[in-house]
Design a protein around this motif. Sequence first.
Motif, PDB file in Angstrom:
ATOM      1  N   LEU A   1       0.835  -1.200   0.000  1.00  0.00           N
ATOM      2  CA  LEU A   1       0.000   0.000   0.000  1.00  0.00           C
ATOM      3  C   LEU A   1       0.868   1.248   0.000  1.00  0.00           C
ATOM      4  N   ALA A   2       1.892   1.262   0.835  1.00  0.00           N
ATOM      5  CA  ALA A   2       2.777   2.425   0.911  1.00  0.00           C
ATOM      6  C   ALA A   2       3.517   2.651  -0.405  1.00  0.00           C
ATOM      7  N   GLU A   3       3.831   1.555  -1.104  1.00  0.00           N
ATOM      8  CA  GLU A   3       4.600   1.661  -2.347  1.00  0.00           C
ATOM      9  C   GLU A   3       3.740   2.033  -3.552  1.00  0.00           C
ATOM     10  N   THR A   4       2.455   1.702  -3.504  1.00  0.00           N
ATOM     11  CA  THR A   4       1.640   1.852  -4.708  1.00  0.00           C
ATOM     12  C   THR A   4       0.533   2.898  -4.611  1.00  0.00           C
ATOM     13  N   LYS A   5       0.152   3.295  -3.398  1.00  0.00           N
ATOM     14  CA  LYS A   5      -0.908   4.301  -3.273  1.00  0.00           C
ATOM     15  C   LYS A   5      -0.384   5.645  -3.763  1.00  0.00           C
ATOM     16  N   ALA A   6      -1.197   6.350  -4.516  1.00  0.00           N
ATOM     17  CA  ALA A   6      -0.773   7.650  -5.037  1.00  0.00           C
ATOM     18  C   ALA A   6      -0.288   8.555  -3.916  1.00  0.00           C
ATOM     19  N   GLY A   7       0.762   9.327  -4.171  1.00  0.00           N
ATOM     20  CA  GLY A   7       1.444  10.091  -3.138  1.00  0.00           C
ATOM     21  C   GLY A   7       0.552  10.936  -2.261  1.00  0.00           C
ATOM     22  N   ALA A   8      -0.310  11.745  -2.866  1.00  0.00           N
ATOM     23  CA  ALA A   8      -1.165  12.634  -2.091  1.00  0.00           C
ATOM     24  C   ALA A   8      -2.175  11.844  -1.260  1.00  0.00           C
ATOM     25  N   GLU A   9      -2.690  10.759  -1.808  1.00  0.00           N
ATOM     26  CA  GLU A   9      -3.649   9.932  -1.068  1.00  0.00           C
ATOM     27  C   GLU A   9      -3.006   9.330   0.172  1.00  0.00           C
ATOM     28  N   TYR A  10      -1.829   8.739  -0.011  1.00  0.00           N
ATOM     29  CA  TYR A  10      -1.175   8.086   1.122  1.00  0.00           C
ATOM     30  C   TYR A  10      -0.743   9.117   2.154  1.00  0.00           C
ATOM     31  N   ALA A  11      -0.262  10.256   1.700  1.00  0.00           N
ATOM     32  CA  ALA A  11       0.151  11.317   2.623  1.00  0.00           C
ATOM     33  C   ALA A  11      -1.030  11.795   3.461  1.00  0.00           C
ATOM     34  N   ALA A  12      -2.210  11.883   2.841  1.00  0.00           N
ATOM     35  CA  ALA A  12      -3.400  12.292   3.588  1.00  0.00           C
ATOM     36  C   ALA A  12      -3.764  11.254   4.642  1.00  0.00           C
ATOM     37  N   MET A  13      -3.614   9.973   4.291  1.00  0.00           N
ATOM     38  CA  MET A  13      -3.895   8.910   5.259  1.00  0.00           C
ATOM     39  C   MET A  13      -2.927   8.974   6.442  1.00  0.00           C
ATOM     40  N   VAL A  14      -1.660   9.206   6.144  1.00  0.00           N
ATOM     41  CA  VAL A  14      -0.661   9.327   7.212  1.00  0.00           C
ATOM     42  C   VAL A  14      -0.974  10.534   8.097  1.00  0.00           C
ATOM     43  N   ALA A  15      -1.403  11.633   7.478  1.00  0.00           N
ATOM     44  CA  ALA A  15      -1.720  12.839   8.248  1.00  0.00           C
ATOM     45  C   ALA A  15      -2.896  12.593   9.187  1.00  0.00           C
ATOM     46  N   ILE A  16      -3.908  11.880   8.725  1.00  0.00           N
ATOM     47  CA  ILE A  16      -5.059  11.562   9.575  1.00  0.00           C
ATOM     48  C   ILE A  16      -4.630  10.671  10.729  1.00  0.00           C
ATOM     49  N   LYS A  17      -3.855   9.647  10.431  1.00  0.00           N
ATOM     50  CA  LYS A  17      -3.372   8.740  11.474  1.00  0.00           C
ATOM     51  C   LYS A  17      -2.558   9.508  12.515  1.00  0.00           C
ATOM     52  N   THR A  18      -1.666  10.367  12.066  1.00  0.00           N
ATOM     53  CA  THR A  18      -0.804  11.120  12.975  1.00  0.00           C
ATOM     54  C   THR A  18      -1.603  12.092  13.836  1.00  0.00           C
ATOM     55  N   ALA A  19      -2.630  12.705  13.234  1.00  0.00           N
ATOM     56  CA  ALA A  19      -3.437  13.670  13.985  1.00  0.00           C
ATOM     57  C   ALA A  19      -4.247  13.002  15.090  1.00  0.00           C
ATOM     58  N   LEU A  20      -4.851  11.855  14.792  1.00  0.00           N
ATOM     59  CA  LEU A  20      -5.699  11.183  15.775  1.00  0.00           C
ATOM     60  C   LEU A  20      -4.905  10.319  16.742  1.00  0.00           C
ATOM     61  N   ASP A  21      -3.776   9.812  16.284  1.00  0.00           N
ATOM     62  CA  ASP A  21      -2.991   8.867  17.102  1.00  0.00           C
ATOM     63  C   ASP A  21      -1.521   9.277  17.080  1.00  0.00           C
ATOM     64  N   PRO A  22      -1.198  10.427  17.668  1.00  0.00           N
ATOM     65  CA  PRO A  22       0.172  10.937  17.574  1.00  0.00           C
ATOM     66  C   PRO A  22       1.216  10.019  18.200  1.00  0.00           C
ATOM     67  N   ASN A  23       0.805   9.211  19.164  1.00  0.00           N
ATOM     68  CA  ASN A  23       1.748   8.287  19.802  1.00  0.00           C
ATOM     69  C   ASN A  23       1.805   6.935  19.116  1.00  0.00           C
ATOM     70  N   ASN A  24       1.012   6.765  18.069  1.00  0.00           N
ATOM     71  CA  ASN A  24       1.008   5.527  17.281  1.00  0.00           C
ATOM     72  C   ASN A  24       0.814   4.285  18.157  1.00  0.00           C
ATOM     73  N   ILE A  25      -0.211   4.336  19.015  1.00  0.00           N
ATOM     74  CA  ILE A  25      -0.468   3.188  19.886  1.00  0.00           C
ATOM     75  C   ILE A  25      -1.584   2.289  19.353  1.00  0.00           C
ATOM     76  N   MET A  26      -2.364   2.782  18.372  1.00  0.00           N
ATOM     77  CA  MET A  26      -3.502   1.998  17.890  1.00  0.00           C
ATOM     78  C   MET A  26      -3.090   1.108  16.720  1.00  0.00           C
ATOM     79  N   ASN A  27      -3.002  -0.177  16.995  1.00  0.00           N
ATOM     80  CA  ASN A  27      -2.670  -1.179  15.975  1.00  0.00           C
ATOM     81  C   ASN A  27      -1.475  -0.757  15.127  1.00  0.00           C
ATOM     82  N   PRO A  28      -0.350  -0.461  15.764  1.00  0.00           N
ATOM     83  CA  PRO A  28       0.808   0.053  15.026  1.00  0.00           C
ATOM     84  C   PRO A  28       1.328  -0.958  14.006  1.00  0.00           C
ATOM     85  N   GLY A  29       1.791  -0.430  12.867  1.00  0.00           N
ATOM     86  CA  GLY A  29       2.352  -1.277  11.824  1.00  0.00           C
ATOM     87  C   GLY A  29       1.325  -1.893  10.906  1.00  0.00           C
TER      88      GLY A  29
END
Length: 471
Positions: free
Chosen positions: A438-466
């Motif tokens: 997914l990280a390798e093939t999802k279009a750049g802006a789409e994946y970046a938006a997903m990462v931004a949402i994850k980081t905003a809601l879960d800044p400590n990355n404790i929810m199902n990390p990886g």
Amino acid sequence: MIAPALRERFAAIVGPANALSPEAAGAQYLREPRDLFQGVAGLVLRPRSTEEVAAIVRLASQTGTPIVPQGGNTGLVGGQQPRSKGEILLSLSRLNAVRELDRVGRTMTVDAGAVLQTIQEAADDAGLFFPLSLGAKGTCQIGGNLSSNAGGTGALAYGTARDMCLGIEAVLPNGEIIHGLRRLKKDNRGYDLRNLLIGAEGTLGVITGAVLKLFPKPRGREVAYAGLKKAADMTALLGVAERHAGTNLTGFEFLSRAGMEMTLRHTQGARDPLDAAHEWYVLIEVTSQRSSQDARETLEALLTDALESGFVDDAVIAQSQAQAEAFWTLREEMSWAQKPEGGSIKHDVSVPVATVPDFLVKASEAVLAAMPDARIVPFGHLGDGNVHYNISQPVGADTAAFLARWDEISHLVHAVVRDFDGSFSAEHGIGVLKAKELAETKAGAEYAAMVAIKTALDPNNIMNPGKLIQI
């Protein structure tokens, strides 16, 4: 590792009997259906309420302890499995109540741990119908179904799990509760957090409850098998079926002969639906809100049209509801029937419906060029373009050596999927298995938006990390 003092703090929330060591918890929590991902956890917690889930997540947030939510443990991509002694497996199985059933509004409010079949039966008892259906319906839980946006056999007529959910209750990564159990079909108040949490695989929070859409129970239901010579005839038959049945076409599943033979070998009581063997089979279900006779007449008319047009060589309509269920069992057991045949490299892909036959040809060319003796076992939900493109090991092959080529073969199959502008994850989710791709093939802006949402809601990355998102 989770320090003993911290383990005691978590255990105090749910009580000692519901705070299990991995050894005490055992395989039902830490072993998944395909045996691809062996779970490793420091603690298994079994809360009994949304408030207990919130307390657990608050403490996890304060201490930086990773949480892995788990429903019925039927997921096929490793999303529900913890991967280290420092992680907590959070089982939702004890949150299993049907909270409310609204016959007038046709909704059911349930806990996340309610088993799918229990929900189906509760709807049926009320004279209504919940159409989400999977082979694992007797074990999978609705929270997991929503977290992975499960599809199943009803997606053709009713959509995926996301389409069957009106409201969500969930615990965010900071331990706060979203009280979103609304029974509204129209609610345009800003961002739709429900749809954000559905399909997020527990990476943005823990779903603890849901309001589900129910539907009028069909008065008639008829099921048939059709035998065909070639894959291209399947899409032609689909056109005939849709023309005759319209929205009453509630099932259109395809199976290869290779898969049918495996199911017949390994499913107790299974019988070949047609007198002669065929290269391809299509299971067709037609329902009616008027009567069984109406459904049967529609099915008979579409099959007659298809036979006269040459798309179908032979067909049979189930003569009883028991036989109709037996017909569906042949389809639903196909995935499990491959296990006794040895190793299986499996793919859950989707392509535009019209291109399914061409995809099957191109994918098989690619696989057989690399592995000439492989047994290709494609089947799936033709009506929505979802193909379970599975490859069983050659007869007599070494299973470990075969499975060691998983990445190589999947790369070939997924390359063909991309050529058809398809998706390498149709309904099973991403989990661990497909996170890198997914990280390798999802279009750049789409994946970046997903990462931004994850980081905003879960800044400590404790929810199902990886899982799903690689951070």
